[in-house]
Design a protein around this motif. Structure first.
Motif, PDB file in Angstrom:
ATOM      1  N   GLY A 363       0.813  -1.210   0.000  1.00 38.94           N
ATOM      2  CA  GLY A 363       0.000   0.000   0.000  1.00 38.94           C
ATOM      3  C   GLY A 363       0.845   1.259   0.000  1.00 38.94           C
ATOM      4  N   GLU A 364       1.970   1.211   0.698  1.00 40.85           N
ATOM      5  CA  GLU A 364       2.835   2.386   0.738  1.00 40.85           C
ATOM      6  C   GLU A 364       3.396   2.702  -0.644  1.00 40.85           C
ATOM      7  N   VAL A 365       3.752   1.677  -1.400  1.00 44.70           N
ATOM      8  CA  VAL A 365       4.281   1.907  -2.748  1.00 44.70           C
ATOM      9  C   VAL A 365       3.243   2.624  -3.607  1.00 44.70           C
ATOM     10  N   LEU A 366       2.008   2.180  -3.546  1.00 48.88           N
ATOM     11  CA  LEU A 366       0.974   2.800  -4.369  1.00 48.88           C
ATOM     12  C   LEU A 366       0.585   4.176  -3.848  1.00 48.88           C
ATOM     13  N   ALA A 367       0.639   4.357  -2.532  1.00 50.52           N
ATOM     14  CA  ALA A 367       0.411   5.700  -1.992  1.00 50.52           C
ATOM     15  C   ALA A 367       1.493   6.651  -2.468  1.00 50.52           C
ATOM     16  N   VAL A 429      -5.863   1.071   1.170  1.00 44.33           N
ATOM     17  CA  VAL A 429      -5.279   2.315   0.659  1.00 44.33           C
ATOM     18  C   VAL A 429      -4.578   2.059  -0.672  1.00 44.33           C
ATOM     19  N   GLY A 430      -3.811   0.972  -0.758  1.00 44.47           N
ATOM     20  CA  GLY A 430      -3.089   0.679  -1.980  1.00 44.47           C
ATOM     21  C   GLY A 430      -4.019   0.499  -3.167  1.00 44.47           C
ATOM     22  N   LEU A 431      -5.080  -0.290  -2.976  1.00 43.67           N
ATOM     23  CA  LEU A 431      -6.036  -0.488  -4.067  1.00 43.67           C
ATOM     24  C   LEU A 431      -6.750   0.825  -4.418  1.00 43.67           C
ATOM     25  N   ASP A 432      -7.131   1.561  -3.385  1.00 39.32           N
ATOM     26  CA  ASP A 432      -7.834   2.814  -3.612  1.00 39.32           C
ATOM     27  C   ASP A 432      -6.971   3.802  -4.388  1.00 39.32           C
ATOM     28  N   ARG A 433      -5.703   3.992  -3.958  1.00 37.77           N
ATOM     29  CA  ARG A 433      -4.826   4.957  -4.626  1.00 37.77           C
ATOM     30  C   ARG A 433      -4.425   4.466  -6.019  1.00 37.77           C
ATOM     31  N   GLY A 434      -4.234   3.158  -6.155  1.00 39.47           N
ATOM     32  CA  GLY A 434      -3.876   2.626  -7.459  1.00 39.47           C
ATOM     33  C   GLY A 434      -4.992   2.798  -8.475  1.00 39.47           C
ATOM     34  N   ARG A 493      -5.831   8.221   6.971  1.00 37.07           N
ATOM     35  CA  ARG A 493      -5.714   7.781   5.580  1.00 37.07           C
ATOM     36  C   ARG A 493      -6.996   7.951   4.782  1.00 37.07           C
ATOM     37  N   GLY A 494      -8.009   8.572   5.388  1.00 36.26           N
ATOM     38  CA  GLY A 494      -9.230   8.836   4.640  1.00 36.26           C
ATOM     39  C   GLY A 494     -10.169   7.653   4.519  1.00 36.26           C
TER      40      GLY A 494
END
Length: 625
Positions: A363-367, A429-434, A493-494
């Protein structure tokens, strides 16, 4: 404490390659040249007898005060003795400070530590003790005097050249010493030059050249600090924290170190002593976010390049942490010959957490990608390369495949894996931001429907299994009754808005169960290690931010001011704080803590202006990223 200085007694020097810690007495008790994770040449921080040190200061007892020269990492220590006043200025000169964007340009093959002495009043007798020890104290080098003002220390791979404009040097083969009396108006310059022993240049560096190095470094730091966009009421603390973060940046690779030290204990005498001289994806994304918010885009670009290089290959091989050059093998070793800070053992180099599964890393990578490609770079949206998009798609696929597995979690427990709420949250978070990123790019992805379905599945799991049914607060792990400060990220993180009852229940639970004297622990409970730890500075700042985003600005400010008051006289924070005594604990200075200072300052000022968190949704702000 006896013969051990407090952690708060140290000042931090950096040239964005090397790092040193200087105590109030003028002794350098820790110094790694070339890279933060190299073998130290002075390590008395970890063993008062075997570690080695380099002191310059008055012979007679004196009182001390100190400061950083404004807008720099150049340390000035003022000694007031009965007979006079001496000012010591310490600097790790930045090599080639005129590079693009005013950034240092890589290592020059050798590094310098410069110490300038000035007698301001009366007369002061000064002593120099140069006692290096290489390889974490395993090697006592041969120290030879080459000239009255020049000595060399060699042994193994390291070499040091001592330039000492301070009277004739003397040696017993293990150390060099000198003494001189300085009268009002007199100045002297001392320096240590490091290189690999086979490449050490055997020549004098004139004092004028050394002073010039300090002057150019002073200008470099001032230029960098002046670019900070924050101008609010906490400007001094924010600027100091930004300078610390820049000082923890490796200018050659773009990587951010979590801290410049190893094995400073989380509890005096305990075993929770870790090597933090590496780059964690989690920490680095937080550093990236705050530096971008302050206007430092160059660092964002350089870290983005580091991340692309380091994480290249298959996302299934992604690690939570790397060496500052991208190294993957970071095997943990106990240095049994060292006493440890205040007898806190073991002393460790390397960090076994590199082999752990921590799902939040994906998730951090995609954020980070979301920040890097959309939010803050000039001209708005920047497009990833074909290879970059392939990599990001693969990371999204990895989350979709792995999110339901247990892991060691962000706190790197050394007990059984669990279904940590924070890990699941960061998968969301990762899926959401990606998904947001590919949508913003207008790049239709055949897997989008699956990613969105898994994102919704994760949300449902967190909401149904992640709370304590008795309180409605989010717990540490699915099915757990324990609380964890990382659960505050459902707000930060929303994932949920501040007004959600579960968010407020989580804030109350953390205040009731994890807070002592205004300082917040990470968690309580079994983690595979013995003993306790201090309160985690960043967690206290998360709580302050959560209050600010919830509209309780006075409460947020009180917590924030308490953390700022816990910093040492130079504005530096360690990883943890002892809630009973207020003493600093853990590795020092700590990037996470200084990231938290910047985040919280922005959150409080935003709340004061009425800009705190909006309802959840695609446009909800995220204070972490």
């Amino acid at each position: 404490m006896g013969r051990w200085p407090a952690i708060a007694d140290y000042g931090f020097l950096s040239d964005c390659q090397s790092a040193a810690l200087v105590d109030r007495d003028g002794a350098i008790d820790w110094c790694c040249f070339g890279r933060f994770d190299q073998r130290p040449v002075f390590a008395r921080l970890l063993d008062r007898e075997k570690g080695g040190f380099f002191r310059v200061g008055p012979v007679a007892p004196c009182s001390t005060s100190r400061r950083y020269l404004p807008g720099t990492l150049i340390l000035e220590t003022r000694f007031e003795a009965r007979g006079g006043v001496l000012v010591l200025t310490d600097c790790l000169p930045v090599q080639h400070p005129g590079g693009s964007h005013g950034q240092p340009r890589g290592p020059s093959g050798h590094e310098l530590l410069v110490r300038h002495l000035r007698c301001e009043a009366g007369e002061v007798e000064v002593e120099l003790v140069f006692a290096p020890r290489f390889d974490y104290g395993l090697t006592t080098p041969l120290v030879q005097v080459l000239a009255p003002d020049l000595a060399v220390a060699t042994g193994g791979a390291d070499g040091l050249l001592l330039h000492a404009d301070l009277g004739p040097l003397h040696t017993d083969c293990e150390r060099a010493v000198a003494r001189a009396s300085l009268r009002a108006g007199e100045e002297r310059t001392v320096a240590v030059e490091w290189a690999e022993s086979a490449l050490l240049p055997m020549r004098r560096l004139p004092a004028a050249v050394l002073r010039g190095q300090m002057e150019s470094t002073h200008a470099f730091w001032n230029r960098w600090a002046d670019r900070c966009k924050y101008r609010g009421r906490y400007a001094e603390a924010v600027q100091r924290s930004a300078l610390v973060l820049k000082g923890l940046t490796n200018s050659t690779t773009g990587a951010f170190a979590a801290a410049p030290t190893t094995s400073l204990p989380e509890c005096i005498g305990g075993e929770r002593n870790w090597d933090y001289r590496y780059t964690w994806l989690r920490d680095s994304v937080a550093v990236l976010a705050v530096l971008l918010s302050l206007g430092y885009r160059h660092e964002a670009v350089e870290y983005g390049r580091f991340l692309v290089r380091t994480a290249a290959g298959e996302p299934r091989d992604l690690q939570i942490m790397y060496g500052l050059g991208g190294e993957r093998l970071l095997h943990e070793i106990d240095l049994e010959h060292l006493e440890g800070y205040r007898s806190s053992r073991p002393v460790r180099i390397g960090n076994g957490a590199w082999q752990q599964l921590q799902l939040d890393a994906y998730g951090e990578v995609l954020a980070a990608a979301w920040l890097f490609y959309r939010e803050h770079l000039p001209g708005g949206l920047s497009r990833p390369s074909v290879e970059g998009k392939r990599f990001l798609r693969s990371v999204l696929d990895q989350i979709a495949a792995k999110w339901c597995e247990p892991d060691e979690g962000m706190w790197e427990v050394r007990s059984a894996r669990q279904h940590f709420v924070f890990s699941k949250l960061m998968c969301w978070v990762g899926l959401d931001r990606g998904i947001r990123l590919f949508d913003a790019l207008g790049d239709a992805q055949p897997q989008r429907a699956r990613w969105a379905a898994v994102r919704d599945e994760i949300r449902a799991a967190i909401e149904s299994r992640g709370t304590n049914p008795e309180t409605g607060a989010f717990a540490q792990a699915f099915g757990s009754r324990h609380y964890d400060a990382s659960s505050l990220h459902v707000l930060l993180r929303g994932f949920l808005p501040a007004g959600d009852p579960r968010v407020q229940a989580t804030i109350r639970a953390i205040e009731e169960h994890l807070t002592e004297n205004g300082h917040v622990y990470r968690y309580h409970g079994e983690d595979g290690l013995h003993g306790k730890e201090g309160a985690f500075t960043y967690c206290t700042l998360w709580l302050a931010t959560a209050h600010a985003l919830s509209g309780r600005i006075d409460r947020a400010e009180a917590l924030f001011e308490q953390v700022l008051a816990s910093a040492n006289d130079l504005g530096l924070l360690s990883e943890e704080i002892d809630p009973a005594s207020g003493a600093l604990l853990g590795n020092f200075p700590q990037a996470f803590s200084h990231v938290g200072v910047i985040e919280t300052a922005f959150a409080i000022e935003g709340a004061r202006a009425g800009n705190y968190v909006a309802p959840e949704g695609p446009d909800a702000p995220c204070w972490i990223c």
